[in-house]
Design an enzyme around this catalytic site. Structure first.
Site, PDB file in Angstrom:
ATOM      1  N   HIS A 562       0.814  -1.217   0.000  1.00 14.25           N
ATOM      2  CA  HIS A 562       0.000   0.000   0.000  1.00 14.25           C
ATOM      3  C   HIS A 562       0.848   1.268   0.000  1.00 14.25           C
ATOM      4  CE1 HIS A 562      -3.686   2.007  -0.065  1.00 14.25           C
ATOM      5  NE2 HIS A 562      -4.314   1.452   0.957  1.00 14.25           N
ATOM      6  N   ASP A 566      -2.160   2.183  -4.640  1.00 18.34           N
ATOM      7  CA  ASP A 566      -3.412   2.554  -3.994  1.00 18.34           C
ATOM      8  C   ASP A 566      -4.459   1.480  -4.236  1.00 18.34           C
ATOM      9  OD1 ASP A 566      -2.384   4.937  -3.055  1.00 18.34           O
ATOM     10  OD2 ASP A 566      -2.988   6.062  -4.839  1.00 18.34           O
TER      11      ASP A 566
END
Length: 589
Positions: A562, A566
């Site tokens: 992450h 995204d």
């Protein structure tokens, strides 16, 4: 100018290899990329090519010897250049008597000029061709008349080690090359052998202490320390054969050692133990086994000749020896006769497999896998997204084309090339999923190098399909099948392991619903393929009418970092991947 040839690294979790065959002799010309020697590791057997053209001027490691990666095993010089003047057919100085040397028998070669000996009191440099277990140890500090034992360097990036166990106590007699203590480093756990025979007169570093490489940790021979810091024991009497003296003052403290109670005696080795220490020969061929297997055999007084090997070319694997231990116990014979192979389990009416018990040390491979998994979880904030994909169209196409495909291309048509092709096309549209974080920036990779996780009996390996974006469907299918087959047979080449930019892992072969995989660093994403099932699914036509149909469904899980990817980008990638599979419209030739 001479060029050193080193033992290559065949994967991130491999730290040593065994020379199984020299394909050239000293004095032979070699071409660039021409196979020079064969090696065997815990994962692969491979031919190693010469990095340049020239003449093989020196072989430093004989067949059967196991050495660490980056150890110099040979030297290739320019044409017309040859070290020494000896006749290689006669095995005199300047060459290596390959055919006449027992595998791994370095001791017999010392003093012949065939293995260069470092100067007295100096540690042979790593990569010198002399295994770490055979190298003389540096003095580090004064050791009187004794031989100092130092913390060895177990790899280029290792600068310290922790002593985890002393296998001998002060006053004990030790033989040359006999295991003396155990150490643990960032990369490897290992037994360290004694550099010389004699009496262990001093232990300077207790269990649990971490010291830098080349630190003197013990002394063999010479005067005796008053107390053993590892155990609190006192020094026993010297064995006259060792030439060492005990009962003298402790050089460090000036204290007198208590009088010895008795002379240390050595029991003769049992036949089974002796057989385990030397690589046994059966029917004229030398048994193949790893150092771990030989250690287990030694500790449990097993004769390796009585254990059937299931590995490549009859290699005795860790699983083989543990299975034997479970069936027969330590020192147990595999049959009532002198036969060399254990009886087949099928001959026994009913076998109750004993559950494993006790603490078993991790193998190097398992230890590095464990460390990599922890590192990945600590480095990357993992997020997983699961998509349910209708594979009916692909399943029908495969059922229709699999016979003809195998006939045309010589490989079975599985679902993996369909998944791989869909992944490649989705990665081309969303290159961020194929990227990596590097030095505070984003590294966009020029090519898509697909890692294909292959489960082995002894661990896990990830061979790589390089430049997957340039391959046709048939080429992908052939390459994936070939890599998986050679991974299981330990036949991968060095450049076929490592360097992937995105990994596929298939837990669906075991029937799972879905899994949440750990990212293969330094990649940023991994896709897990789960089990395929027929399910009742609600379908809606163009007019908005619903119907229930039997469809072939499958779950796919994307694990992503992450920090770089995204959630929206991950989902867009998965939607593209899903669309490619559900609406498959491309040829598979």
């Amino acid at each position: 100018m001479p060029t050193d040839i080193v033992m290559p690294q065949m994967g991130e979790s491999i730290f040593e290899g065994t020379i199984t065959k020299w394909l050239k002799k000293p004095g032979d010309p070699v071409e660039k990329d021409e196979p020079l020697f064969e090696i065997s590791t815990d994962k692969v057997d491979a031919e190693i090519p010469s990095p340049l053209a020239g003449v093989l001027t020196e072989i430093k490691v004989p067949v059967g010897a196991t050495v660490e990666i980056n150890t110099v095993v040979a030297v290739v010089g320019e044409k017309g250049e040859m070290q020494g003047t000896g006749n290689r057919e006669q095995g005199t100085a300047g060459s290596f008597p390959i055919a006449q040397t027992a595998p791994g028998d370095f001791a017999a070669l010392k003093g012949t000029g065939l293995i260069p000996a470092p100067s007295a009191g100096a540690l042979a440099p790593e990569g010198s061709g002399v295994p770490q277990a055979e190298q003389p140890y540096a003095t580090g500090s004064s050791a009187g008349d004794g031989t100092p034992v130092v913390m060895p360097q177990m790899g280029e990036s290792i600068f310290e080690g922790t002593i985890t166990k002393w296998l001998k106590q002060v006053g004990d007699r030790v033989e040359k090359d006999e295991p003396l203590f155990e150490i643990s480093t960032d990369k490897v756990d290992a037994e360290i052998p004694a550099p010389e025979g004699g009496v262990l007169t001093e232990i300077r570093v207790p269990v649990g202490t971490t010291v830098e490489i080349n630190t003197v940790v013990a002394v063999i021979g010479g005067t005796c320390a008053a107390a053993n810091p590892a155990s609190g024991g006192t020094c026993g009497a010297a064995n006259p054969a060792s030439g060492g003296t005990c009962g003298a003052a402790n050089r460090a403290s000036g204290a007198n050692a208590p009088a010895p109670a008795a002379v240390t005696t050595i029991e003769p080795a049992k036949p089974e133990l002796a057989a385990a220490q030397v690589a046994p020969v059966v029917d004229g061929r030398r048994l193949r086994s790893s150092p771990l297997v030989r250690r287990i055999a030694k500790e449990n007084q097993l004769d390796l000749r009585r254990i059937a090997g299931t590995g490549a070319e009859g290699r005795i694997t860790k699983e083989d020896i543990l299975r034997h231990l479970s069936a027969y116990g330590p020192g147990g014979a595999s049959s009532a006769t002198a036969g060399l192979a254990p009886p087949r389990v099928a001959q026994v009416a009913q076998v109750v497999q004993a559950l494993p018990e006790g603490l078993e040390p991790l193998t190097k491979m398992r230890a590095i896998i464990a460390r990599r998994m922890v590192e990945s979880m600590q480095i990357a904030p993992h997020v997983h997204t699961v998509y349910r994909v209708d594979m009916t169209r692909v399943a029908r196409l495969r059922a229709r084309e699999k016979a003809g495909f195998e006939q045309r291309y010589g490989v079975k048509l599985t679902f993996m090339p369909f998944v791989a092709m869909a992944v490649v096309e989705a990665l081309r549209k969303f290159p961020i999923v194929n990227a990596s974080l590097e030095s505070g920036g984003i590294r966009y990779h020029k090519n898509i190098n697909l890692g294909i996780a292959v489960a082995l009996e002894w661990g896990l390996i990830v061979p790589v399909v390089r430049q997957a974006e340039e391959r046709s469907f048939a080429d992908l299918a052939r390459t994936i099948a070939d890599l998986a087959q050679r991974a299981r047979a330990k036949k991968l080449m060095p450049n076929e392991v490592g360097g992937s930019t995105f990994t596929l892992t298939n837990s669906g072969v075991f029937g799972d619903e879905f899994s949440t995989p750990i990212i293969n660093q330094p990649e940023s994403a991994i896709l897990c393929i789960s089990g395929m099932r027929k399910e009742a699914v609600v379908l809606t036509d163009a007019g908005g009418n619903d119907a229930i149909a039997i469809r072939t469904m499958e779950h796919f899980t994307l694990g992503f970092d992450h920090r770089l990817i995204d959630g929206a980008d991950a989902c867009r990638f998965m939607l593209e991947f899903k669309k490619k599979l559900e609406g498959w419209d491309r040829a598979i030739g």
